[in-house]
Design a protein around this motif. Sequence first.
Motif, mmCIF file in Angstrom:
data_model
loop_
_atom_site.group_PDB
_atom_site.id
_atom_site.type_symbol
_atom_site.label_atom_id
_atom_site.label_comp_id
_atom_site.label_asym_id
_atom_site.label_seq_id
_atom_site.Cartn_x
_atom_site.Cartn_y
_atom_site.Cartn_z
ATOM 1 N N GLY A 30 10.339 5.272 4.485
ATOM 2 C CA GLY A 30 11.319 4.984 5.531
ATOM 3 C C GLY A 30 11.170 3.600 6.120
ATOM 4 N N HIS A 31 10.015 2.984 5.941
ATOM 5 C CA HIS A 31 9.778 1.626 6.429
ATOM 6 C C HIS A 31 9.828 0.588 5.302
ATOM 7 N N GLY A 32 10.384 0.972 4.168
ATOM 8 C CA GLY A 32 10.568 0.017 3.080
ATOM 9 C C GLY A 32 9.338 -0.283 2.265
ATOM 10 N N ILE A 33 8.309 0.551 2.390
ATOM 11 C CA ILE A 33 7.077 0.340 1.634
ATOM 12 C C ILE A 33 7.172 1.055 0.288
ATOM 13 N N ILE A 34 6.707 0.410 -0.759
ATOM 14 C CA ILE A 34 6.642 1.023 -2.088
ATOM 15 C C ILE A 34 5.450 1.977 -2.098
ATOM 16 N N VAL A 35 5.690 3.221 -2.497
ATOM 17 C CA VAL A 35 4.636 4.227 -2.446
ATOM 18 C C VAL A 35 4.332 4.764 -3.840
ATOM 19 N N VAL A 36 3.054 4.783 -4.190
ATOM 20 C CA VAL A 36 2.577 5.468 -5.385
ATOM 21 C C VAL A 36 1.945 6.770 -4.913
ATOM 22 N N GLY A 37 2.614 7.878 -5.202
ATOM 23 C CA GLY A 37 2.102 9.184 -4.812
ATOM 24 C C GLY A 37 1.229 9.763 -5.904
ATOM 25 N N PHE A 38 -0.027 10.043 -5.577
ATOM 26 C CA PHE A 38 -1.016 10.515 -6.552
ATOM 27 C C PHE A 38 -1.407 11.940 -6.196
ATOM 28 N N ASP A 39 -1.312 12.854 -7.173
ATOM 29 C CA ASP A 39 -1.670 14.248 -6.906
ATOM 30 C C ASP A 39 -1.779 14.991 -8.235
ATOM 31 N N LYS A 40 -2.478 16.144 -8.200
ATOM 32 C CA LYS A 40 -2.549 16.998 -9.392
ATOM 33 C C LYS A 40 -1.224 17.686 -9.642
ATOM 34 N N ASN A 56 11.692 3.165 -4.529
ATOM 35 C CA ASN A 56 10.379 2.714 -4.049
ATOM 36 C C ASN A 56 9.278 3.739 -4.245
ATOM 37 N N LEU A 57 9.628 4.931 -4.717
ATOM 38 C CA LEU A 57 8.614 5.965 -4.931
ATOM 39 C C LEU A 57 8.243 6.058 -6.399
ATOM 40 N N HIS A 58 6.948 5.978 -6.672
ATOM 41 C CA HIS A 58 6.424 6.130 -8.023
ATOM 42 C C HIS A 58 5.432 7.290 -8.012
ATOM 43 N N VAL A 59 5.568 8.177 -8.973
ATOM 44 C CA VAL A 59 4.769 9.397 -9.017
ATOM 45 C C VAL A 59 3.728 9.290 -10.124
ATOM 46 N N ILE A 77 -0.874 1.022 -11.841
ATOM 47 C CA ILE A 77 -0.347 0.201 -10.749
ATOM 48 C C ILE A 77 -0.443 -1.280 -11.100
ATOM 49 N N ARG A 78 -1.574 -1.696 -11.655
ATOM 50 C CA ARG A 78 -1.716 -3.111 -12.033
ATOM 51 C C ARG A 78 -0.714 -3.504 -13.112
ATOM 52 N N ASP A 79 -0.414 -2.571 -14.024
ATOM 53 C CA ASP A 79 0.500 -2.873 -15.131
ATOM 54 C C ASP A 79 1.968 -2.886 -14.702
ATOM 55 N N HIS A 80 2.311 -2.114 -13.662
ATOM 56 C CA HIS A 80 3.714 -1.940 -13.301
ATOM 57 C C HIS A 80 4.088 -2.483 -11.929
ATOM 58 N N LEU A 81 3.100 -2.722 -11.080
ATOM 59 C CA LEU A 81 3.345 -3.172 -9.712
ATOM 60 C C LEU A 81 2.365 -4.293 -9.372
ATOM 61 N N PRO A 82 2.605 -5.023 -8.293
ATOM 62 C CA PRO A 82 1.696 -6.130 -7.962
ATOM 63 C C PRO A 82 0.258 -5.696 -7.696
ATOM 64 N N GLY A 83 0.062 -4.515 -7.156
ATOM 65 C CA GLY A 83 -1.278 -4.045 -6.815
ATOM 66 C C GLY A 83 -1.236 -3.278 -5.506
ATOM 67 N N VAL A 84 -2.350 -2.629 -5.166
ATOM 68 C CA VAL A 84 -2.392 -1.803 -3.958
ATOM 69 C C VAL A 84 -2.714 -2.666 -2.742
ATOM 70 N N ASP A 85 -1.846 -2.613 -1.738
ATOM 71 C CA ASP A 85 -2.062 -3.319 -0.482
ATOM 72 C C ASP A 85 -2.484 -2.366 0.638
ATOM 73 N N ILE A 86 -2.083 -1.085 0.513
ATOM 74 C CA ILE A 86 -2.440 -0.066 1.494
ATOM 75 C C ILE A 86 -2.963 1.139 0.715
ATOM 76 N N MET A 87 -4.172 1.578 1.025
ATOM 77 C CA MET A 87 -4.757 2.746 0.369
ATOM 78 C C MET A 87 -4.890 3.849 1.401
ATOM 79 N N ILE A 88 -4.148 4.946 1.191
ATOM 80 C CA ILE A 88 -4.212 6.090 2.088
ATOM 81 C C ILE A 88 -4.997 7.203 1.385
ATOM 82 N N ASN A 89 -6.248 7.362 1.753
ATOM 83 C CA ASN A 89 -7.087 8.420 1.171
ATOM 84 C C ASN A 89 -6.847 9.706 1.948
#
Length: 248
Positions: A30-40, A56-59, A77-89
């Motif tokens: 909702g704030h325009g951030i590109i999100v990589v959602g990681f889950d089983k 903006n959502l990548h699964v 992520i490195r191959d398809h996007l610039p890289g991780v700027d925010i890591m939400i553990n």
Amino acid sequence: MGIEKYAGRVAMVTGANSGIGYAITQALLGHGIIVVGFDKAVDKLQSLKLKDTTSNLHVVEGDLTDEDSILAAFKWIRDHLPGVDIMINNAGILSNFDLSSGPTDKWRELLYINVLGLSICTREAVQDMLSRGVDDGFIIHTCSIWGHITPNQSGVAMYCASKQAVKTLLEGLRKDLVARKSKIRVGEVSPGFTRTELAKKAGVTEAVYDMYPCMEPEDVAGAVVYMLSQHPRVQIHDIIIRPTGFDY
């Protein structure tokens, strides 16, 4: 200067398919951030992706108990996007076994996901940021109120220990980054009783939610947005949020 400074940047969210992680994912999108959602499991994320008109959502499907799976996610992520700027553990599991009789495999899984998997993701994200010269990145852990207090239930002692480890690891990371003269910020959100799938899997029923005050995942996501919205000179290290009226 608020969260808009991260618009167009990349956030990786673990445990993104449900509960707090899903709410955080929606909030960041909702704030325009590109999100990589990681889950089983990625069924809810795939449904959300179909509705995401911004693309903006990548699964990424993966397993936090498997280091190769984590490393593969960061490579993607490195191959398809610039890289991780925010890591939400955010990913975590809750078990309810007494220390005198608990099964080792359940303890191992809990500690791997809640502590070691979190640490691997943190390491990879920080190294990625440092290699690209990113000095305004952010590492955020989802901790727990039980990382600060110990409840009466003996069965959740291992879970509490894992969350107290998360708190200690965050402070260690902060000092590591200060020593490196990096401006990458760190923080954690420590929620109290929240209506999530994690709690349901541990045996919390809807009737329990009706008996006690509880928060919703969106409340925790709001705390993450608040943390990211601060001026770069401000580092919110820990946000403890409790349901109004709860007695712990």
